[in-house]
Design an enzyme around this catalytic site. Structure first.
Site, PDB file in Angstrom:
ATOM      1  N   ARG A 183       0.758  -0.395   3.443  1.00  0.00           N
ATOM      2  CA  ARG A 183       1.832  -1.295   3.886  1.00  0.00           C
ATOM      3  C   ARG A 183       3.010  -1.298   2.911  1.00  0.00           C
ATOM      4  O   ARG A 183       4.168  -1.417   3.334  1.00  0.00           O
ATOM      5  CB  ARG A 183       1.258  -2.705   4.038  1.00  0.00           C
ATOM      6  CG  ARG A 183       2.233  -3.679   4.659  1.00  0.00           C
ATOM      7  CD  ARG A 183       1.530  -4.981   5.025  1.00  0.00           C
ATOM      8  NE  ARG A 183       2.397  -5.886   5.746  1.00  0.00           N
ATOM      9  CZ  ARG A 183       2.637  -7.156   5.353  1.00  0.00           C
ATOM     10  NH1 ARG A 183       2.065  -7.629   4.255  1.00  0.00           N
ATOM     11  NH2 ARG A 183       3.434  -7.930   6.064  1.00  0.00           N
TER      12      ARG A 183
ATOM     13  N   HIS B  29       6.915  -0.966   3.939  1.00  0.00           N
ATOM     14  CA  HIS B  29       7.921  -1.981   3.610  1.00  0.00           C
ATOM     15  C   HIS B  29       8.977  -1.453   2.642  1.00  0.00           C
ATOM     16  O   HIS B  29      10.064  -2.012   2.548  1.00  0.00           O
ATOM     17  CB  HIS B  29       7.243  -3.248   3.066  1.00  0.00           C
ATOM     18  CG  HIS B  29       6.635  -4.090   4.149  1.00  0.00           C
ATOM     19  ND1 HIS B  29       6.603  -5.462   4.123  1.00  0.00           N
ATOM     20  CD2 HIS B  29       6.053  -3.743   5.317  1.00  0.00           C
ATOM     21  CE1 HIS B  29       6.017  -5.925   5.226  1.00  0.00           C
ATOM     22  NE2 HIS B  29       5.664  -4.888   5.963  1.00  0.00           N
TER      23      HIS B  29
ATOM     24  N   ASN C   3       7.434 -10.288   3.192  1.00  0.00           N
ATOM     25  CA  ASN C   3       6.787  -9.830   1.958  1.00  0.00           C
ATOM     26  C   ASN C   3       6.162 -10.946   1.129  1.00  0.00           C
ATOM     27  O   ASN C   3       5.132 -10.736   0.480  1.00  0.00           O
ATOM     28  CB  ASN C   3       7.814  -9.104   1.071  1.00  0.00           C
ATOM     29  CG  ASN C   3       8.314  -7.803   1.694  1.00  0.00           C
ATOM     30  OD1 ASN C   3       7.665  -7.250   2.576  1.00  0.00           O
ATOM     31  ND2 ASN C   3       9.462  -7.326   1.239  1.00  0.00           N
TER      32      ASN C   3
ATOM     33  N   HIS D 243      -2.801  -0.931  11.720  1.00  0.00           N
ATOM     34  CA  HIS D 243      -3.521  -2.200  11.781  1.00  0.00           C
ATOM     35  C   HIS D 243      -4.989  -2.004  12.156  1.00  0.00           C
ATOM     36  O   HIS D 243      -5.660  -2.957  12.524  1.00  0.00           O
ATOM     37  CB  HIS D 243      -2.817  -3.171  12.731  1.00  0.00           C
ATOM     38  CG  HIS D 243      -1.495  -3.654  12.210  1.00  0.00           C
ATOM     39  ND1 HIS D 243      -0.646  -4.473  12.925  1.00  0.00           N
ATOM     40  CD2 HIS D 243      -0.871  -3.438  11.030  1.00  0.00           C
ATOM     41  CE1 HIS D 243       0.430  -4.739  12.209  1.00  0.00           C
ATOM     42  NE2 HIS D 243       0.330  -4.113  11.058  1.00  0.00           N
TER      43      HIS D 243
HETATM   44  C1  HEM Z   1       4.942  -2.728  14.610  1.00  0.00           C
HETATM   45  C2  HEM Z   1       5.433  -3.688  13.866  1.00  0.00           C
HETATM   46  C3  HEM Z   1       4.647  -4.337  12.777  1.00  0.00           C
HETATM   47  C4  HEM Z   1       4.514  -5.675  12.590  1.00  0.00           C
HETATM   48  C5  HEM Z   1       5.153  -6.768  13.422  1.00  0.00           C
HETATM   49  C6  HEM Z   1       3.639  -5.860  11.459  1.00  0.00           C
HETATM   50  C7  HEM Z   1       3.264  -7.089  10.956  1.00  0.00           C
HETATM   51  C8  HEM Z   1       2.257  -7.282  10.042  1.00  0.00           C
HETATM   52  C9  HEM Z   1       1.766  -8.569   9.623  1.00  0.00           C
HETATM   53  C10 HEM Z   1       2.310  -9.922  10.066  1.00  0.00           C
HETATM   54  C11 HEM Z   1       0.732  -8.354   8.767  1.00  0.00           C
HETATM   55  C12 HEM Z   1      -0.106  -9.417   8.053  1.00  0.00           C
HETATM   56  C13 HEM Z   1       0.614  -9.838   6.780  1.00  0.00           C
HETATM   57  C14 HEM Z   1       0.039 -11.093   6.151  1.00  0.00           C
HETATM   58  O1  HEM Z   1      -0.508 -11.943   6.840  1.00  0.00           O
HETATM   59  O2  HEM Z   1       0.141 -11.234   4.906  1.00  0.00           O
HETATM   60  C15 HEM Z   1       0.580  -6.930   8.630  1.00  0.00           C
HETATM   61  C16 HEM Z   1      -0.369  -6.307   7.842  1.00  0.00           C
HETATM   62  C17 HEM Z   1      -0.449  -4.959   7.682  1.00  0.00           C
HETATM   63  N1  HEM Z   1       0.447  -4.018   8.167  1.00  0.00           N
HETATM   64 FE1  HEM Z   1       1.808  -4.312   9.594  1.00  0.00          FE
HETATM   65  N2  HEM Z   1       3.260  -4.641  10.984  1.00  0.00           N
HETATM   66  C18 HEM Z   1       3.860  -3.680  11.744  1.00  0.00           C
HETATM   67  C19 HEM Z   1       3.777  -2.310  11.544  1.00  0.00           C
HETATM   68  C20 HEM Z   1       3.103  -1.724  10.513  1.00  0.00           C
HETATM   69  C21 HEM Z   1       3.236  -0.346  10.112  1.00  0.00           C
HETATM   70  C22 HEM Z   1       4.209   0.647  10.747  1.00  0.00           C
HETATM   71  C23 HEM Z   1       2.387  -0.153   9.070  1.00  0.00           C
HETATM   72  C24 HEM Z   1       2.139   1.099   8.247  1.00  0.00           C
HETATM   73  C25 HEM Z   1       2.670   2.266   8.492  1.00  0.00           C
HETATM   74  C26 HEM Z   1       1.705  -1.396   8.843  1.00  0.00           C
HETATM   75  C27 HEM Z   1       0.689  -1.591   7.944  1.00  0.00           C
HETATM   76  C28 HEM Z   1       0.031  -2.797   7.745  1.00  0.00           C
HETATM   77  C29 HEM Z   1      -1.197  -2.911   6.988  1.00  0.00           C
HETATM   78  C30 HEM Z   1      -2.013  -1.778   6.431  1.00  0.00           C
HETATM   79  C31 HEM Z   1      -1.496  -4.289   6.924  1.00  0.00           C
HETATM   80  C32 HEM Z   1      -2.655  -4.953   6.182  1.00  0.00           C
HETATM   81  C33 HEM Z   1      -2.216  -5.164   4.740  1.00  0.00           C
HETATM   82  C34 HEM Z   1      -3.251  -5.804   3.831  1.00  0.00           C
HETATM   83  O3  HEM Z   1      -4.384  -6.068   4.218  1.00  0.00           O
HETATM   84  O4  HEM Z   1      -2.875  -6.039   2.650  1.00  0.00           O
HETATM   85  N3  HEM Z   1       2.191  -2.326   9.711  1.00  0.00           N
HETATM   86  N4  HEM Z   1       1.526  -6.307   9.405  1.00  0.00           N
END
Ligand code: HEM
Ligand SMILES: *[C@@H]1O[C@H](CO)[C@@H](O)[C@H](O)[C@H]1NC(C)=O
Ligand SMILES: *[C@@H]1O[C@H](CO)[C@@H](O)[C@H](O)[C@H]1NC(C)=O
Ligand SMILES: *[C@@H]1O[C@H](CO)[C@@H](O)[C@H](O)[C@H]1NC(C)=O
Length: 317
Positions: free
Chosen positions: A61, A65, A93, A192
């Site tokens: 992530r 970002h 973030n 995800h």
């Molecule tokens: C499509 C639009 C996307 C939205 C709206 C989105 C939104 C989010 C949100 C809200 C979280 C949880 C954050 C939290 O509660 O602290 C999350 C986690 C995550 N996102 Fe996304 N995301 C998107 C696309 C992506 C993309 C493109 C990637 C990587 C290429 C990605 C990788 C991740 C990963 C791996 C996590 C888990 C992180 C962790 O456990 O520390 N996301 N995302």
């Protein structure tokens, strides 16, 4: 025959070629300047992920970002200074991004191995790939040679990163603003399949939405009450949260997407067919994901003499 005009034309052509060459990344960028750079990063990522599987998700992530906010320039890693407010306190973030310590550990090792050579932006790109591989996902060749920014943009982080409240058309627009089509949105959202989200990011879905499996919603409500518990975590992929597989897409078809934005990808709209295709053909998800990651890593890198190689990823030199 070399008239001054022809000479000027060839000179500008040469300069154009040099310009293109310097703007291009290469997989062998460190092969003579720091031959052990990639193996050093891989060892550190493997060790971090074996201590805590979620760290693989967090590192993936971080690269996303970074790249979606003024390009893959490690701007996301900069702490606030007197001259600028960094990106760490941006809505998407704050209290959410993690993995900074792992990046610092890697940077310290690389600075003792090859001082001033390997950029923080490249560390993020390689660590993202190594994280996916450590969790059994696909591999790809990481292009290298990015340099690090000397500033960061809080406002760009707030506007360019997609929110989990977005609907399908807004998600498509958000990715299209960065040059990605709807298929690439679906492939990249497959990230995800690993990692966790805080209750505050999906609460509304548990209490206000109809397109959610009711037993799934009930089981999540225990840890995410209608008020309080904002920071309590749930896995983004309820099936196999620590394996980079295609289970995320199966979840969507069972209405078990955790975020509103996840379920938007399978809600009777234009991307349903892509979700089904990734279920019936997991190999196509792996291929599309890897290609989209390479493309994401190419977003506006600083190259040549632009930017710098930071000594400490948190601070401008
Ligand atoms: C499509 C639009 C996307 C939205 C709206 C989105 C939104 C989010 C949100 C809200 C979280 C949880 C954050 C939290 O509660 O602290 C999350 C986690 C995550 N996102 Fe996304 N995301 C998107 C696309 C992506 C993309 C493109 C990637 C990587 C290429 C990605 C990788 C991740 C990963 C791996 C996590 C888990 C992180 C962790 O456990 O520390 N996301 N995302
Ligand atoms: C702020 O910018 C000035 C002028 O570019 C520079 O000299 C100074 O070192 C910067 N301060 C910090 C904390 O980065
Ligand atoms: C999607 O969200 C945008 C922005 O909030 C809104 O203008 C649009 O009407 C929504 N589209 C659908 C199909 O709900
Ligand atoms: C909801 O999930 C439960 C538990 O996995 C499953 O047994 C049930 O069939 C699902 N319901 C629907 C409508 O998909």
């Amino acid at each position: 025959m070399d008239s001054p005009t022809n000479f000027k034309v060839s000179l500008s052509f040469l300069l154009l070629l040099v310009g293109i060459a310097s703007a291009q990344l290469s997989s062998t960028f460190y092969s003579s300047s720091c031959p052990n750079a990639l193996s050093t990063i891989k060892s550190a990522v493997d060790s971090a992920v074996s201590s805590e599987a979620r760290m693989g998700a967090s590192l993936l992530r971080l690269h996303f970002h970074d790249c979606f906010v003024n390009g893959c320039d490690a701007s996301v890693l900069l702490d606030d200074t007197a001259n600028f407010t960094g990106e760490k306190t941006a809505g998407p973030n704050a209290n959410s991004l993690r993995g900074f310590d792992v990046v610092d550990t890697i940077k310290t090792q690389l600075e003792s191995l090859c001082p001033g050579v390997v950029s923080c932006a490249d560390i993020l790109a390689v660590a993202a790939r190594d994280s996916v591989v450590a969790l059994n996902g696909p591999s790809w060749t990481v292009q290298l040679g990015r340099r690090d920014s000397t500033d960061a943009s809080l406002s760009a982080a707030n506007t360019n990163l997609p929110a989990p409240t977005l609907n399908l058309s807004a998600l498509i627009t958000s990715f299209s603003n960065k040059g990605f089509n709807a298929n690439e949105l679906v492939a990249l959202s497959g990230s995800h399949t690993i990692g966790q989200a805080r209750c505050t990011t999906f609460r509304a879905r548990l209490y206000n939405e109809a397109n959610i499996n009711s037993s799934f919603a009930t089981s999540l409500q225990a840890n995410c009450p209608s008020s309080g518990g904002d920071d309590t975590l749930s896995p983004l992929d309820v099936t196999t949260p620590n394996t980079f597989d295609n289970a995320y897409f199966n979840n969507l078809v069972s209405q078990k997407g955790l975020l509103h934005s996840d379920q938007q990808l399978f809600n009777g709209g234009s991307t349903d067919s892509q979700v089904n295709a990734y279920i019936s053909n997991p190999g196509s998800f792996s291929t599309d994901f890897a290609n989209a990651m390479v493309k994401m890593g190419n977003l506006s890198p600083l190259t040549g003499t632009d930017g710098q190689i930071r000594t400490d990823c948190k601070k401008v030199n």
